[in-house]
Design a protein around this motif. Sequence first.
Motif, PDB file in Angstrom:
ATOM      1  N   GLY A  76       0.810  -1.206   0.000  1.00 36.94           N
ATOM      2  CA  GLY A  76       0.000   0.000   0.000  1.00 36.94           C
ATOM      3  C   GLY A  76       0.849   1.264   0.000  1.00 36.94           C
ATOM      4  O   GLY A  76       0.550   2.238  -0.701  1.00 36.94           O
ATOM      5  N   ALA A  77       1.930   1.247   0.783  1.00 40.54           N
ATOM      6  CA  ALA A  77       2.821   2.400   0.839  1.00 40.54           C
ATOM      7  C   ALA A  77       3.493   2.647  -0.517  1.00 40.54           C
ATOM      8  O   ALA A  77       3.716   3.796  -0.915  1.00 40.54           O
ATOM      9  CB  ALA A  77       3.877   2.188   1.921  1.00 40.54           C
ATOM     10  N   LEU A  78       3.797   1.576  -1.220  1.00 42.73           N
ATOM     11  CA  LEU A  78       4.386   1.709  -2.562  1.00 42.73           C
ATOM     12  C   LEU A  78       3.430   2.421  -3.509  1.00 42.73           C
ATOM     13  O   LEU A  78       3.837   3.273  -4.306  1.00 42.73           O
ATOM     14  CB  LEU A  78       4.732   0.322  -3.125  1.00 42.73           C
ATOM     15  CG  LEU A  78       6.035  -0.301  -2.640  1.00 42.73           C
ATOM     16  CD1 LEU A  78       6.100  -1.771  -3.062  1.00 42.73           C
ATOM     17  CD2 LEU A  78       7.229   0.448  -3.191  1.00 42.73           C
ATOM     18  N   TRP A  79       2.167   2.060  -3.427  1.00 46.01           N
ATOM     19  CA  TRP A  79       1.168   2.696  -4.286  1.00 46.01           C
ATOM     20  C   TRP A  79       1.060   4.188  -3.979  1.00 46.01           C
ATOM     21  O   TRP A  79       1.017   5.028  -4.888  1.00 46.01           O
ATOM     22  CB  TRP A  79      -0.176   2.003  -4.074  1.00 46.01           C
ATOM     23  CG  TRP A  79      -1.262   2.484  -5.008  1.00 46.01           C
ATOM     24  CD1 TRP A  79      -1.559   1.999  -6.247  1.00 46.01           C
ATOM     25  CD2 TRP A  79      -2.191   3.542  -4.755  1.00 46.01           C
ATOM     26  NE1 TRP A  79      -2.616   2.695  -6.790  1.00 46.01           N
ATOM     27  CE2 TRP A  79      -3.025   3.647  -5.903  1.00 46.01           C
ATOM     28  CE3 TRP A  79      -2.406   4.412  -3.685  1.00 46.01           C
ATOM     29  CZ2 TRP A  79      -4.053   4.589  -5.999  1.00 46.01           C
ATOM     30  CZ3 TRP A  79      -3.425   5.353  -3.782  1.00 46.01           C
ATOM     31  CH2 TRP A  79      -4.241   5.427  -4.930  1.00 46.01           C
ATOM     32  N   VAL A  80       1.041   4.511  -2.691  1.00 48.15           N
ATOM     33  CA  VAL A  80       0.962   5.922  -2.283  1.00 48.15           C
ATOM     34  C   VAL A  80       2.209   6.678  -2.746  1.00 48.15           C
ATOM     35  O   VAL A  80       2.124   7.776  -3.304  1.00 48.15           O
ATOM     36  CB  VAL A  80       0.801   6.035  -0.750  1.00 48.15           C
ATOM     37  CG1 VAL A  80       0.920   7.493  -0.314  1.00 48.15           C
ATOM     38  CG2 VAL A  80      -0.536   5.461  -0.309  1.00 48.15           C
ATOM     39  N   GLY A  81       3.399   6.090  -2.525  1.00 44.15           N
ATOM     40  CA  GLY A  81       4.641   6.734  -2.935  1.00 44.15           C
ATOM     41  C   GLY A  81       4.699   6.990  -4.427  1.00 44.15           C
ATOM     42  O   GLY A  81       5.115   8.065  -4.877  1.00 44.15           O
ATOM     43  N   LYS A  82       4.262   6.005  -5.201  1.00 44.77           N
ATOM     44  CA  LYS A  82       4.282   6.138  -6.665  1.00 44.77           C
ATOM     45  C   LYS A  82       3.373   7.271  -7.123  1.00 44.77           C
ATOM     46  O   LYS A  82       3.753   8.099  -7.970  1.00 44.77           O
ATOM     47  CB  LYS A  82       3.853   4.824  -7.303  1.00 44.77           C
ATOM     48  CG  LYS A  82       3.866   4.846  -8.820  1.00 44.77           C
ATOM     49  CD  LYS A  82       3.462   3.488  -9.383  1.00 44.77           C
ATOM     50  CE  LYS A  82       3.480   3.507 -10.910  1.00 44.77           C
ATOM     51  NZ  LYS A  82       3.081   2.183 -11.469  1.00 44.77           N
ATOM     52  N   ASN A  83       2.173   7.343  -6.554  1.00 42.58           N
ATOM     53  CA  ASN A  83       1.220   8.378  -6.962  1.00 42.58           C
ATOM     54  C   ASN A  83       1.561   9.754  -6.402  1.00 42.58           C
ATOM     55  O   ASN A  83       1.121  10.773  -6.945  1.00 42.58           O
ATOM     56  CB  ASN A  83      -0.195   7.971  -6.530  1.00 42.58           C
ATOM     57  CG  ASN A  83      -0.782   6.888  -7.414  1.00 42.58           C
ATOM     58  OD1 ASN A  83      -1.334   7.163  -8.465  1.00 42.58           O
ATOM     59  ND2 ASN A  83      -0.649   5.646  -7.003  1.00 42.58           N
ATOM     60  N   ALA A  84       2.355   9.786  -5.339  1.00 40.44           N
ATOM     61  CA  ALA A  84       2.768  11.066  -4.752  1.00 40.44           C
ATOM     62  C   ALA A  84       4.085  11.561  -5.343  1.00 40.44           C
ATOM     63  O   ALA A  84       4.547  12.646  -5.009  1.00 40.44           O
ATOM     64  CB  ALA A  84       2.894  10.932  -3.238  1.00 40.44           C
ATOM     65  N   GLY A  85       4.704  10.741  -6.185  1.00 41.06           N
ATOM     66  CA  GLY A  85       5.969  11.139  -6.791  1.00 41.06           C
ATOM     67  C   GLY A  85       7.147  11.024  -5.840  1.00 41.06           C
ATOM     68  O   GLY A  85       8.166  11.684  -6.020  1.00 41.06           O
ATOM     69  N   ILE A  86       7.038  10.179  -4.823  1.00 43.78           N
ATOM     70  CA  ILE A  86       8.117   9.984  -3.853  1.00 43.78           C
ATOM     71  C   ILE A  86       8.752   8.620  -4.097  1.00 43.78           C
ATOM     72  O   ILE A  86       8.073   7.596  -4.056  1.00 43.78           O
ATOM     73  CB  ILE A  86       7.576  10.057  -2.406  1.00 43.78           C
ATOM     74  CG1 ILE A  86       6.886  11.400  -2.164  1.00 43.78           C
ATOM     75  CG2 ILE A  86       8.702   9.853  -1.401  1.00 43.78           C
ATOM     76  CD1 ILE A  86       6.154  11.477  -0.840  1.00 43.78           C
ATOM     77  N   LYS A  87      10.052   8.582  -4.344  1.00 43.98           N
ATOM     78  CA  LYS A  87      10.715   7.335  -4.708  1.00 43.98           C
ATOM     79  C   LYS A  87      11.311   6.586  -3.515  1.00 43.98           C
ATOM     80  O   LYS A  87      11.373   5.361  -3.515  1.00 43.98           O
ATOM     81  CB  LYS A  87      11.822   7.604  -5.733  1.00 43.98           C
ATOM     82  CG  LYS A  87      11.306   8.074  -7.079  1.00 43.98           C
ATOM     83  CD  LYS A  87      12.442   8.208  -8.081  1.00 43.98           C
ATOM     84  CE  LYS A  87      11.911   8.598  -9.458  1.00 43.98           C
ATOM     85  NZ  LYS A  87      13.007   8.713 -10.454  1.00 43.98           N
ATOM     86  N   ASN A  88      11.779   7.326  -2.526  1.00 47.31           N
ATOM     87  CA  ASN A  88      12.422   6.698  -1.369  1.00 47.31           C
ATOM     88  C   ASN A  88      11.515   6.855  -0.149  1.00 47.31           C
ATOM     89  O   ASN A  88      11.240   7.972   0.284  1.00 47.31           O
ATOM     90  CB  ASN A  88      13.789   7.325  -1.103  1.00 47.31           C
ATOM     91  CG  ASN A  88      14.711   7.185  -2.299  1.00 47.31           C
ATOM     92  OD1 ASN A  88      14.766   6.133  -2.932  1.00 47.31           O
ATOM     93  ND2 ASN A  88      15.434   8.248  -2.629  1.00 47.31           N
TER      94      ASN A  88
END
Length: 324
Positions: free
Chosen positions: A272-284
Amino acid sequence: MGYRLGVDVGGTFTDLLLFNAETGAFWRHKTPSTPHDSSEGILNGVNAICANAGVDAAGIEYFLHGTTVATNAVLEGKGARVGLIVTEGYRDIMQIARSYVPGGLAAWIIWPKPTPLAALEDTVTVGGRMNAQGEEVRPLDIASAKTALGYLKEQGVEAITVSFMNAYTNGAHEQQVGDLARAMMPNVPVSLSHEVLPEMQEYERTLTTVANAAVRPVVGKYISNLRSKLADAGFTGKLSLLRSDGGLMSAQKAQEHPVDILMSGPAGGVTGALWVGKNAGIKNILTLDVGGTSTDVALIENLEPRRVRTTEVGHLAVRASSLD
């Protein structure tokens, strides 16, 4: 209209997310978990969230489920009593293990060695042998197999593990003993090492299969209850469980190989965190998943979670893929 329902069961709360695949609308609900039977808490949540959305359970096409049932069974020592059947001469395989003690000299003195999931008194041997090429060197001793199974039945074991030398190259002997076990103890689940982990290294294969057997009755009962309650509620869609590595597996496969869902719940948080990071433009990103039983942390670089070949739950480390 297609609906997808995601359900995550933790030690304290059960969280649900209902998603309309056509319109993008979604509904959330949180309900207390029911540790004595997690399926009860899930059904409470399903009824509530369906009422909020104004839909019937029959309208849900996919039920995607992350659970800590197997995790908690290991952490709380509530796994089944496992009877282990091994090749003649290998009765001490779980006790010898890798003879590994962590740390320096102090650790050798104070480190308490974890108790094996299959006790020595519940471990028996059977004659017969396959070589490293999968060729039969000695035929399976059927008489000794029946004697061994009779002893384990008297011991009152709740699950059976069969792990023979070189079974990863040829599981015929394991299959024969498995068939005998099912005939003699029809209500006891049987785990065969060549099906659970068809790999070399006898200890790791045996340990992983024993762990599979230890949580199998708990997970099996849980999934069976869940499927029954969902069916009573009108659900006719597909039930899938989250694997420790972030993938999905069918409910039937999860019942047979629960060792693959030991870290199901924590893997859901990372995914779930990966999905949020991807859509928020955050890679790390750094994830922190705090539950009622345990807390899990993952460090992810460039949106690539690290997958490892070993799943660790408390002192238990088994050969099964998982998110690090």
